[in-house]
Write a protein that holds these residues in place. Structure first.
Motif, PDB file in Angstrom:
ATOM      1  N   ASN A 224       4.442  -6.437   0.028  1.00  9.13           N
ATOM      2  CA  ASN A 224       3.975  -6.348   1.412  1.00  9.13           C
ATOM      3  C   ASN A 224       4.942  -5.576   2.314  1.00  9.13           C
ATOM      4  N   ILE A 225       5.717  -4.672   1.686  1.00 11.14           N
ATOM      5  CA  ILE A 225       6.677  -3.865   2.470  1.00 11.14           C
ATOM      6  C   ILE A 225       6.457  -2.385   2.155  1.00 11.14           C
ATOM      7  N   ILE A 226       6.346  -1.570   3.175  1.00 13.67           N
ATOM      8  CA  ILE A 226       6.261  -0.118   2.957  1.00 13.67           C
ATOM      9  C   ILE A 226       7.604   0.342   2.404  1.00 13.67           C
TER      10      ILE A 226
ATOM     11  N   ASN B 274       8.824  -0.979   6.413  1.00 15.21           N
ATOM     12  CA  ASN B 274       8.169  -1.672   7.532  1.00 15.21           C
ATOM     13  C   ASN B 274       7.081  -2.584   6.967  1.00 15.21           C
ATOM     14  N   HIS B 275       6.452  -3.303   7.836  1.00 14.69           N
ATOM     15  CA  HIS B 275       5.457  -4.293   7.433  1.00 14.69           C
ATOM     16  C   HIS B 275       4.185  -3.621   6.916  1.00 14.69           C
ATOM     17  N   ALA B 276       3.738  -4.030   5.722  1.00 14.49           N
ATOM     18  CA  ALA B 276       2.567  -3.396   5.110  1.00 14.49           C
ATOM     19  C   ALA B 276       1.272  -3.759   5.835  1.00 14.49           C
ATOM     20  N   GLY B 277       1.285  -4.882   6.557  1.00 14.86           N
ATOM     21  CA  GLY B 277       0.055  -5.303   7.214  1.00 14.86           C
ATOM     22  C   GLY B 277      -0.075  -4.783   8.628  1.00 14.86           C
ATOM     23  N   THR B 278       1.044  -4.623   9.304  1.00 19.60           N
ATOM     24  CA  THR B 278       0.976  -4.326  10.745  1.00 19.60           C
ATOM     25  C   THR B 278       1.188  -2.856  11.080  1.00 19.60           C
ATOM     26  N   THR B 279       1.680  -2.075  10.149  1.00 19.59           N
ATOM     27  CA  THR B 279       1.999  -0.674  10.468  1.00 19.59           C
ATOM     28  C   THR B 279       0.780   0.209  10.206  1.00 19.59           C
ATOM     29  N   PRO B 280       0.183   0.788  11.245  1.00 20.37           N
ATOM     30  CA  PRO B 280      -1.008   1.627  11.048  1.00 20.37           C
ATOM     31  C   PRO B 280      -0.713   2.780  10.101  1.00 20.37           C
ATOM     32  N   MET B 281      -1.721   3.229   9.384  1.00 22.28           N
ATOM     33  CA  MET B 281      -1.556   4.279   8.378  1.00 22.28           C
ATOM     34  C   MET B 281      -0.905   5.526   8.968  1.00 22.28           C
ATOM     35  N   LYS B 282      -1.290   5.849  10.216  1.00 19.16           N
ATOM     36  CA  LYS B 282      -0.789   7.098  10.804  1.00 19.16           C
ATOM     37  C   LYS B 282       0.662   6.984  11.273  1.00 19.16           C
ATOM     38  N   MET B 283       1.221   5.779  11.246  1.00 21.84           N
ATOM     39  CA  MET B 283       2.576   5.604  11.775  1.00 21.84           C
ATOM     40  C   MET B 283       3.613   5.357  10.668  1.00 21.84           C
ATOM     41  N   ARG B 284       3.219   5.650   9.441  1.00 21.09           N
ATOM     42  CA  ARG B 284       4.112   5.303   8.336  1.00 21.09           C
ATOM     43  C   ARG B 284       4.985   6.464   7.892  1.00 21.09           C
ATOM     44  N   ARG B 285       6.159   6.106   7.341  1.00 19.50           N
ATOM     45  CA  ARG B 285       6.980   7.078   6.618  1.00 19.50           C
ATOM     46  C   ARG B 285       7.303   6.436   5.261  1.00 19.50           C
ATOM     47  N   ASP B 286       6.314   6.536   4.388  1.00 19.33           N
ATOM     48  CA  ASP B 286       6.350   5.813   3.115  1.00 19.33           C
ATOM     49  C   ASP B 286       7.059   6.660   2.051  1.00 19.33           C
ATOM     50  N   ALA B 287       8.229   6.222   1.645  1.00 17.80           N
ATOM     51  CA  ALA B 287       9.042   7.013   0.697  1.00 17.80           C
ATOM     52  C   ALA B 287       8.386   7.088  -0.680  1.00 17.80           C
ATOM     53  N   LEU B 288       7.632   6.058  -1.037  1.00 14.67           N
ATOM     54  CA  LEU B 288       7.026   6.059  -2.380  1.00 14.67           C
ATOM     55  C   LEU B 288       5.822   7.006  -2.449  1.00 14.67           C
ATOM     56  N   THR B 289       5.092   7.109  -1.358  1.00 13.53           N
ATOM     57  CA  THR B 289       3.975   8.062  -1.319  1.00 13.53           C
ATOM     58  C   THR B 289       4.520   9.481  -1.486  1.00 13.53           C
ATOM     59  N   ALA B 290       5.623   9.757  -0.810  1.00 11.31           N
ATOM     60  CA  ALA B 290       6.251  11.076  -0.957  1.00 11.31           C
ATOM     61  C   ALA B 290       6.719  11.284  -2.399  1.00 11.31           C
TER      62      ALA B 290
END
Ligand code: GLV
Ligand code: MN
Ligand code: MN
Length: 430
Positions: A285-287, A231-247
């Motif tokens: 700029n992409i989650i 998803n968009h790195a600028g518009t997606t709030p931190m609490k709404m992410r499912r970031d595969a790289l963070t996992a």
């Protein structure tokens, strides 16, 4: 040292280097540019052709099996006795060094040439072997050719494995011209010996020219795909992410931390590495929506390796709860730790003494086809020092004097093994 062997190891180091060039001294190494020869590449095809030419020049009868393992036979004075097999592999990791595997193949050929030059008549047959896909850099698992050879995986299953481009091993072998139909019966092989660079710092630091391997560490590979949401790195709030790289970052730290804890708690030789990471779509700029990981776990004690493998698998699954991602896990066939044969270890030690080369016993943290063959055949390994303990990297190097020491011990070992009678008694050597 004998120029033939130096020439073979230098000439073959040309293949898979970009640009292709000869490297015959440490100072010519380029830290950015090693050799890349995965199974099925044109570089792998070229080095195979080079080795086969050398085998034929040495008078060997060359045959190829259904997974591209190459065998070169020198008949013995007696034909119906178990052969002495000797060799290694010619494929490489991505951007690796020119000695890993290739040294063992060309040293085996050189040993046969030296025995021939001195008019030595081997009682047992000698079989030189080049194993397919030892590194796992193309078909997703290490020790592929020897795994099929010992029957742990069928030839059909091995030949059907696919590389990153979706090409099967069978297709890759056909492209290279190494899809054969010879069937090697390991019941006709009495002993196996593999010369290899140590790939670690022990011999180099201790200044001991030859290592004799007692145990080879097991290897477990886990492939995992973490699916989140791109998803968009600028518009997606931190609490709404499912970031595969963070996992993925969580699991990378977990593997390192748990392996370290095992070493501290058990004094074990446990190692855990996340060596492979593909991030999709890989844009700043992409989650990250998807991440693929390759995880490598090893130990000389089976239980330690298995327990870390279980823990990592469980931690991978736990990412689903923690990060809202989904995780697919693919466990590759495990290679268990393997002790090598006392009988062959003793012969190598005796041979090193006879050619006045100091040796020490040690374990291998790297994987080798020897650990597969050892399940069926009495097997031993000879190590020579790696400068600075570097391997699987462009700066991998072994000094020519050490290469010469290794081949002297190997030649003497082959000589001794070919003379062992069926009742186990040893004949007197010149
Ligand atoms: C093979 O070289 C391995 O140890 O991964
Ligand atoms: Mn190797
Ligand atoms: Mn290797």
């Amino acid at each position: 040292m004998n120029n033939r062997l130096k020439e073979d190891n230098t000439a073959s180091g040309w293949f898979g280097r970009e640009p292709e060039r000869r490297v015959d001294v440490f100072d010519k190494l380029d830290p950015e540019k090693g050799v890349t020869r995965p199974t099925g590449s044109s570089a792998n095809m070229k080095i195979r052709a080079y080795a086969v030419e050398k085998m034929k020049e040495a008078g060997l009868d060359v045959r190829v099996d259904a997974v591209g393992n190459i065998f070169g036979r020198k008949n013995g004075v007696q034909q119906n006795v178990g052969a002495v097999m000797c060799g290694s592999h010619l494929d490489s990791v991505v951007n690796g060094g020119q000695f890993d595997g290739a040294l063992g193949v060309f040293s085996a050929i050189e040993a046969v040439r030296r025995l021939e030059d001195e008019g030595y008549k081997n009682t047992r047959p000698i079989e030189i072997v080049v194993f397919t896909g030892e590194e796992g850099s193309a078909f997703g698992m290490t020790l592929l050719g020897s795994t099929a050879l010992i029957g742990k995986m069928s030839y059909e299953e091995a030949a059907a494995r696919r590389d990153q481009e979706g090409r099967t091993l069978k297709e890759a072998l056909e492209y290279m011209g190494y899809k054969g139909d010879f069937v090697m019966d390991l019941d006709t092989v009495a002993y196996f010996v593999e010369l290899h660079i140590e790939q670690g710092p022990v011999l180099f630091n201790k200044k001991v020219p030859v290592g004799i391997v007692e145990n080879i560490a097991g290897i477990a590979w886990i492939y995992a795909t973490i699916n989140g949401e791109g998803n968009h790195a600028g518009t997606t709030p931190m609490k709404m992410r499912r970031d595969a790289l963070t996992a993925a970052a969580d699991i990378i730290k977990f593997v390192e931390k748990r392996a370290n804890e095992m070493v501290d708690r058990l004094g074990s030789a446990t190692v855990g590495t996340v060596g492979k990471l593909n991030v999709y779509p890989n844009g700043t700029n992409i989650i990250p929506g998807r991440v693929e990981l390759g995880i490598d776990i090893r130990d000389v004690v089976s239980e330690n390796m298995e327990s870390l493998k279980q823990e990592v698998s469980a931690a991978l699954k736990d990412l689903e709860r923690k990060y809202g991602v989904s995780v697919d896990i693919s466990l590759q066939p495990t290679h268990f730790p393997e002790p090598l044969a006392h009988e062959v270890i003793d012969v190598i030690e005796q041979s090193a003494g006879e050619v006045n080369i100091r040796s020490m016993r040690m374990n291998s943290g790297a994987g080798h086809d020897s650990q597969n063959i050892a399940k069926k055949v009495k097997t031993g390994m000879i190590f020579v020092p790696s400068v600075g303990g570097i391997s699987h990297a462009p700066m991998e190097w072994t000094e020519w004097d050490d290469v010469e020491n290794g081949v002297q011990v190997l030649t003497r070992t082959i000589k001794r093994l070919t003379q062992i009678r069926e009742d186990g008694a040893s004949m007197t050597l010149r």
